[in-house]
Design an enzyme around this catalytic site. Structure first.
Site, PDB file in Angstrom:
ATOM      1  N   SER A 311       0.823  -1.205   0.000  1.00  0.00           N
ATOM      2  CA  SER A 311       0.000   0.000   0.000  1.00  0.00           C
ATOM      3  C   SER A 311       0.864   1.265   0.000  1.00  0.00           C
ATOM      4  CB  SER A 311      -0.952  -0.055   1.199  1.00  0.00           C
ATOM      5  OG  SER A 311      -1.940   0.927   1.116  1.00  0.00           O
ATOM      6  N   LYS A 335      -0.761  -3.880  -3.442  1.00  0.00           N
ATOM      7  CA  LYS A 335      -2.071  -3.296  -3.117  1.00  0.00           C
ATOM      8  C   LYS A 335      -2.130  -1.894  -3.708  1.00  0.00           C
ATOM      9  CE  LYS A 335      -5.232  -1.940   0.593  1.00  0.00           C
ATOM     10  NZ  LYS A 335      -5.370  -0.522   0.234  1.00  0.00           N
ATOM     11  N   GLN A 339      -9.024   3.219   0.160  1.00  0.00           N
ATOM     12  CA  GLN A 339     -10.302   3.076   0.852  1.00  0.00           C
ATOM     13  C   GLN A 339     -10.659   4.344   1.634  1.00  0.00           C
ATOM     14  OE1 GLN A 339      -7.920   0.420   0.937  1.00  0.00           O
ATOM     15  NE2 GLN A 339      -9.147  -0.351  -0.753  1.00  0.00           N
TER      16      GLN A 339
END
Length: 483
Positions: A311, A335, A339
């Site tokens: 991420s 990733k 979100q």
């Protein structure tokens, strides 16, 4: 509004279209936590199609409420309806959170929490460790990225969503939890017993080393929380004030965190002529984000990564890679989505949906999701970093052949007791290596591997791993920094 109306209302507001309410949202100005500026969508003027959909939902609710053979709580129907819609997305990063889940989520972002200290995700429906947190029970027990957690205290996690699984894994400090873990490349799952503890979110560690006569700074970032950017700036300033001539940024085992945290860090390195990040919405529209930095740092930099870098760590790694810096280590987790946690329903502090809103793209527009960031300089750790704990059901002796013996042979070699093989066959050389190890560690010298000997071998290996004595990836990063 009564409970029945609330259930129908909440279901319908999801159905009409979540993303439409977020037009104009500037991702880089928000945190990946509940945001008061973001509201759950309210139902607009209903078309005939929407009326029909509402009727279907209402009929299903009434059918269950009035006719199901057992009692059903309204809350069950509400949460089940929401979770059902999220499940159809087939996205492990989108989830429904009740008030307890929200509390746990915010704790991990803000300060500290209690548990085993591992970031997990659902990968192909299986609870999978993204990365253990530095100095946590998970790290100390030897859990690794991509380990799959199959059971918690003998309860299967199959079919549970991520929040339900995490609730079983976490717990109060001092309590014990037994995890059944499947490791890639190992035929049988193994049990790990961990004692839960406080998991402080201290995210930045720095030091300076002499490399080729040059003062070399090393900054390790373990996650990206609310204080990380500030901690990083303080560490960087301190190292620069001390005459740093080169920098290694270590994000191995860093599972990510807040988007604006990595944004602030990239402002130190990425010049203004290229975007440090691009964000793409569901309609394919892309926003590019730039720093106001005039030029790159005057000293060499590289970034160390591994399979547990995910991420926000990957945002850092790929941005630095695409502006010309080396990335050292192993391919990252992969990733590439963003979100937002959005409150829904009448009581905004009670229910939240964490939903994937965006893809993030590299400065050049590449999407690394499920691909990872490939290093420019590949370097694995010693073989014993990747072994599994030795599971001894019956003492291993001469002439046996077993996968567990192979793990022991790999560890013994790493400890300096070379059995000359690592194929799992217990030969005379392996016996001699075991005897030497037992003699040096005040164990009964039998040349056999029982539980006590296996446990001591594992303990010694974990001590070496945590000490950084044979950190080949960091050594490689330092070696190539000035070349």
């Amino acid at each position: 509004m009564n409970k029945k109306e609330l259930i129908i209302f909440v279901i319908f507001t999801f159905f009409v279209g979540f993303l439409g309410a977020f037009v104009g949202l500037k991702v880089m100005e928000s945190k990946l936590v509940t945001n008061e500026n973001i509201k759950a969508p309210a139902a607009s003027e209903e078309s005939n199609v929407e009326d029909e959909n509402m009727q279907l939902i209402q009929e299903a609710y009434e059918l269950i409420e009035e006719n199901y053979v057992e009692d059903v709580e309204d809350d069950q129907l509400l949460e089940g309806a929401i979770q059902g819609m999220i499940d159809t997305l087939d996205d492990p990063y989108s989830s429904y959170m009740n008030v307890e889940d929200i509390k746990d989520f915010n704790e991990q972002i803000e300060s500290s929490f209690q548990g085993i200290g591992a970031e997990v995700s659902l990968v192909d429906g299986v609870v999978t460790i993204v990365s253990p947190i530095k100095n946590s029970p998970a790290e100390k027990a030897g859990l690794r990225p991509n380990d799959q957690i199959l059971k918690v205290d003998d309860e299967s996690l199959e079919g549970l969503d991520l929040n339900e699984a995490v609730a079983k894994i976490r717990g109060e400090k001092g309590t014990e939890v037994v995890l059944l873990v499947q490791r890639k490349g190992v035929s049988k799952p193994k049990e790990y017993t961990l004692v839960r503890d406080d998991i402080p979110i201290e995210t930045v560690y720095d030091e300076i080393k002499e490399v080729d006569g040059k003062k070399t700074g090393i900054i390790e970032i373990t996650s990206f929380s609310e204080t990380t950017a500030e901690e990083f700036e303080e560490a960087l300033t301190k190292l620069e004030d001390n005459g740093m001539e080169g920098l290694v940024i270590d994000v191995r085992g860093n599972p990510g965190g807040l988007l604006d945290s990595i944004e602030e860090i990239l402002h130190h390195f990425v010049p203004s002529d290229v975007p440090y990040l691009q964000i793409e919405d569901g309609n394919g529209e892309v926003d590019k984000f730039y720093t106001n930095l005039d030029e790159k740092k005057p000293y060499p930099i590289n970034v160390v990564v591994d399979e547990g870098s995910a991420s926000a760590s990957e945002i850092l790694a790929v941005a630095m890679k695409e502006i010309g810096y080396d990335i050292v280590g192993e391919k990252t987790f992969g990733k590439g989505t963003v979100q937002q946690a959005v409150p829904i329903g009448k009581e905004k502090d009670q229910n939240t949906v964490k939903l994937t809103f965006y893809k993030w793209l590299s400065p050049e527009g590449n999407w690394i999701h499920e691909k990872g960031v490939k290093p420019t300089v590949e370097q694995k750790q010693p073989a014993y970093f990747y072994t599994s704990p030795i599971q001894v059901e019956k003492t291993f002796v001469l002439d046996q052949n077993d996968e567990e013996i192979a793990h022991a042979q790999t560890m013994l070699k790493g400890l300096g007791y070379d059995p000359k093989r690592d194929d799992g066959y217990f030969d005379e050389a392996t016996k001699q290596a075991v005897e030497s190890f037992q003699k040096d560690h005040d164990l009964q010298v039998t040349g056999e591997i029982d539980e006590k000997t296996a446990g001591k071998i594992e303990t010694e290996i974990l001590d070496i791993i945590r000490s950084g004595e044979e950190d080949l990836q960091l050594e490689k990063a330092l070696d190539v920094l000035y070349k």
